[in-house]
Design an enzyme around this catalytic site. Structure first.
Site, mmCIF file in Angstrom:
data_model
loop_
_atom_site.group_PDB
_atom_site.id
_atom_site.type_symbol
_atom_site.label_atom_id
_atom_site.label_comp_id
_atom_site.label_asym_id
_atom_site.label_seq_id
_atom_site.Cartn_x
_atom_site.Cartn_y
_atom_site.Cartn_z
ATOM 1 N N PRO A 7 0.826 -1.222 0.000
ATOM 2 C CA PRO A 7 0.000 0.000 0.000
ATOM 3 C C PRO A 7 0.850 1.258 0.000
ATOM 4 O O PRO A 7 1.075 1.869 1.035
ATOM 5 C CB PRO A 7 -0.775 -0.129 1.311
ATOM 6 C CG PRO A 7 0.177 -0.853 2.221
ATOM 7 C CD PRO A 7 0.979 -1.784 1.351
ATOM 8 N N MET A 8 1.341 1.677 -1.145
ATOM 9 C CA MET A 8 2.210 2.844 -1.225
ATOM 10 C C MET A 8 1.375 4.111 -1.324
ATOM 11 O O MET A 8 0.689 4.343 -2.325
ATOM 12 C CB MET A 8 3.149 2.707 -2.426
ATOM 13 C CG MET A 8 4.144 1.572 -2.272
ATOM 14 S SD MET A 8 5.147 1.317 -3.744
ATOM 15 C CE MET A 8 3.944 0.489 -4.798
ATOM 16 N N GLU A 9 1.453 4.932 -0.290
ATOM 17 C CA GLU A 9 0.615 6.135 -0.232
ATOM 18 C C GLU A 9 0.965 7.091 -1.360
ATOM 19 O O GLU A 9 2.132 7.333 -1.661
ATOM 20 C CB GLU A 9 0.778 6.844 1.111
ATOM 21 C CG GLU A 9 -0.208 7.997 1.269
ATOM 22 C CD GLU A 9 -0.007 8.774 2.551
ATOM 23 O OE1 GLU A 9 -1.007 9.240 3.115
ATOM 24 O OE2 GLU A 9 1.139 8.929 2.972
ATOM 25 N N CYS A 98 6.226 1.994 8.964
ATOM 26 C CA CYS A 98 7.006 1.532 7.826
ATOM 27 C C CYS A 98 8.087 2.573 7.580
ATOM 28 O O CYS A 98 8.060 3.648 8.169
ATOM 29 C CB CYS A 98 6.115 1.343 6.599
ATOM 30 S SG CYS A 98 5.394 2.864 5.969
ATOM 31 N N CYS A 221 7.379 -1.136 -5.259
ATOM 32 C CA CYS A 221 7.873 -0.439 -6.446
ATOM 33 C C CYS A 221 8.153 -1.388 -7.605
ATOM 34 O O CYS A 221 7.982 -1.018 -8.767
ATOM 35 C CB CYS A 221 9.149 0.329 -6.095
ATOM 36 S SG CYS A 221 8.894 1.657 -4.902
#
Length: 309
Positions: A7-9, A98, A221
């Site tokens: 879950p990359m903001e 994280c 990524c």
């Protein structure tokens, strides 16, 4: 082996979740973290970050989606987790920190990552209303993973978590390699629930598996830069055409949204024409601008294309 989408903001929103899960290979994904401060959030806040809740908490490809909460107040976390459960969330992901600066800057993970007495009631109370609770966490900011962290993980398991996702990095280390996979092995030995290795990319995956003994991974990524990475790992079947199709869908969505470059929306960037699936997708991610703010592209026999294609 199970593969999850990290879950990359600010990057992995509902659009990218849809596109990446359509390519295949992803078992489940997580929303960007929902910040919980000192009150019960309105339903609209959940709908904003998790529009998939209107479709049974699944992407259009049918991939399950978990809701991620970030906060330092166990009671407030539990209250919002209960609301999420009422909305049908299949699992609650508790972010205990994280390497991202926005996650650790305000102490959101402070008490949960360093205090056994704090993380236990937080995870247990959140797990109660929902089917199960998943813990996505890092080690204490600035502290090496060795110092007492397996005990904290055991406390989380006692609280009811179904699995743990571990970065194996500290806040000071950030995302710089190498990760401390040897401590991931200690965590795996200390708990009786599945453990995921949170990886930036799919490179050296075998080395991580050999050192830690952990099969399950959460990719970030690497999946964004190569959409078929999960499919390739799971099925050993690279598929550039799937990436190209995902890029085309992204472009068409941009055209229909009417966004303009510079508006602050990643979605406003169309697809750069190319015969290579990877070049197509990377052009999308790199936010290649249009020739002018008012350029609407052009319509061809094959559909909408940007003006330079």
């Amino acid at each position: 082996m199970r593969i999850a989408l990290a879950p990359m903001e600010g990057l992995v929103d509902e659009l990218l979740r849809d596109l990446l899960t359509r390519v295949g290979g992803i078992d489940w994904c997580v929303t960007e973290f929902v910040r919980v401060c000192d009150r019960l959030l309105p339903v609209a806040q959940f709908e904003k970050l998790a529009p998939e809740l209107r479709h049974g908490w699944r992407t259009r490809a049918g991939t399950p989606m978990h809701l991620q909460l970030l906060g330092s107040d166990p009671a407030c976390l539990a209250e919002n987790a209960a609301l999420a459960a009422e909305l049908g969330a299949p699992a609650i992901d508790l972010n205990f920190g994280c390497p991202a600066k926005t996650s650790t800057a305000r102490g959101a993970d402070g008490c949960c990552s360093t205090s056994r007495n704090c993380c236990m009631p937080s995870s247990a109370r959140c797990a109660g209303p929902c089917r199960r609770c998943a813990g996505d966490r890092q080690d204490a900011p600035g502290v090496r993973p060795a110092r007492g962290r397996p005990g904290v993980r055991r406390a989380l398991v006692e609280g009811g978590v179904a699995h743990l996702v571990v970065h194996a990095r500290t806040k000071v280390e950030g995302y710089r390699p190498p990760a401390s996979w040897e401590w991931l092995a200690r965590v795996r030995e200390a708990v009786a629930v599945p453990v995921y290795a949170n990886r930036k990319s799919g490179r050296r995956r075998i080395g991580c598996r050999e050192i830690s003994g952990v099969e399950d991974v959460m990719l970030g990524c690497g999946l964004v830069s190569r959409p078929d990475l999960a499919r390739q790992i799971a099925m050993r079947a690279p598929d550039a055409r799937s990436s190209r199709r995902a890029g085309v869908r992204y472009s068409r969505w941009c055209a229909s949204s009417g966004g303009a470059p510079g508006s602050g929306s990643r979605r406003a960037t169309p697809l750069a024409g190319s015969s290579s699936g990877w070049a197509c997708w990377r052009a999308v991610i790199r936010r290649r601008p249009r020739c002018s703010p008012n350029c609407a592209g052009r319509t061809t026999a094959g559909g909408w294309m940007p003006c330079w294609a």
